[in-house]
Design a protein around this motif. Structure first.
Motif, mmCIF file in Angstrom:
data_model
loop_
_atom_site.group_PDB
_atom_site.id
_atom_site.type_symbol
_atom_site.label_atom_id
_atom_site.label_comp_id
_atom_site.label_asym_id
_atom_site.label_seq_id
_atom_site.Cartn_x
_atom_site.Cartn_y
_atom_site.Cartn_z
ATOM 1 N N UNK A 56 0.828 -1.204 0.000
ATOM 2 C CA UNK A 56 0.000 0.000 0.000
ATOM 3 C C UNK A 56 0.863 1.254 0.000
ATOM 4 N N UNK A 57 1.918 1.229 0.783
ATOM 5 C CA UNK A 57 2.792 2.393 0.851
ATOM 6 C C UNK A 57 3.488 2.627 -0.484
ATOM 7 N N UNK A 71 -0.343 4.411 5.374
ATOM 8 C CA UNK A 71 -1.803 4.382 5.280
ATOM 9 C C UNK A 71 -2.359 3.492 6.393
ATOM 10 N N UNK A 72 -3.556 3.804 6.809
ATOM 11 C CA UNK A 72 -4.185 3.016 7.870
ATOM 12 C C UNK A 72 -4.643 1.681 7.306
ATOM 13 N N UNK A 73 -4.236 0.607 7.967
ATOM 14 C CA UNK A 73 -4.618 -0.743 7.573
ATOM 15 C C UNK A 73 -5.448 -1.335 8.704
ATOM 16 N N UNK A 89 -8.678 -10.243 17.316
ATOM 17 C CA UNK A 89 -7.421 -9.676 17.803
ATOM 18 C C UNK A 89 -7.142 -8.357 17.105
ATOM 19 N N UNK A 90 -6.829 -7.349 17.907
ATOM 20 C CA UNK A 90 -6.398 -6.057 17.386
ATOM 21 C C UNK A 90 -4.884 -6.141 17.216
ATOM 22 N N UNK A 91 -4.433 -6.347 15.998
ATOM 23 C CA UNK A 91 -3.005 -6.479 15.725
ATOM 24 C C UNK A 91 -2.322 -5.149 15.464
ATOM 25 N N UNK A 92 -3.052 -4.050 15.641
ATOM 26 C CA UNK A 92 -2.480 -2.735 15.376
ATOM 27 C C UNK A 92 -1.743 -2.168 16.574
#
Length: 163
Positions: A56-57, A71-73, A89-92
């Motif tokens: 994406x980047x 960018x926000x993923x 699961x929040x992997x961020x």
């Protein structure tokens, strides 16, 4: 019972204990192999997320050498825990607020709303699939700040059940 009979009996007992130890060792080795496979699967998922972020980047910016905002993923990962239980699961690297899981139509669901899920944290929810369930697809909505309206959404198909 003679001396040779006692030696034979002791030899049989030692052989039996050795067989038990060998069986237990094989069982532990199998458990370690399963744990290694799970670790490998999790690493592969993390690598996939990293590749998607890099792709994406690169596609958005064209040059990855200059410092730029990423960018926000969507940070989510869903895993089957057991039976009808799944883990979100929040992997961020940031907390997600007002998280809601929308199940497929005609699918009983429990524990699908969470005030917040911190970075690298999981919450369990329950979905009971029936013959009336049209799919295994769920949607997750959340906010990136506590005061915001739901601003982000992510849709995925649930993973296959593991034995």
């Amino acid at each position: 019972m003679g001396f040779s009979d006692w030696l034979s009996l002791i030899g049989a007992i030692v052989a039996g204990v050795s067989l038990g130890v060998a069986g237990l060792s094989a069982w532990f080795a199998k458990q370690q192999a399963k744990a290694a496979e799970e670790s490998n699967r999790i690493s592969a998922a993390a690598l996939d997320v990293s590749r998607r972020q890099l792709d994406l980047q690169i596609s958005a910016e064209g040059n990855i050498d200059a410092p730029k905002a990423s960018p926000y993923v969507p940070p989510w990962r869903v895993e089957h825990v057991s039976g009808s239980a799944y883990a979100l699961t929040n992997g961020g690297d940031e907390t997600a607020y007002d998280v809601h899981i929308e199940p497929p139509a005609d699918t009983p669901a429990y524990d699908t709303d969470f005030p917040q899920i911190g970075p690298m944290s999981s919450k369990q929810f329950t979905l009971i699939f029936t013959m009336a369930s049209p799919s295994r697809e769920i949607s997750v909505t959340w906010c990136r700040s506590p005061e915001a309206e739901p601003e982000a959404a992510w849709t995925t198909s649930l993973p296959s059940l593991t034995p």
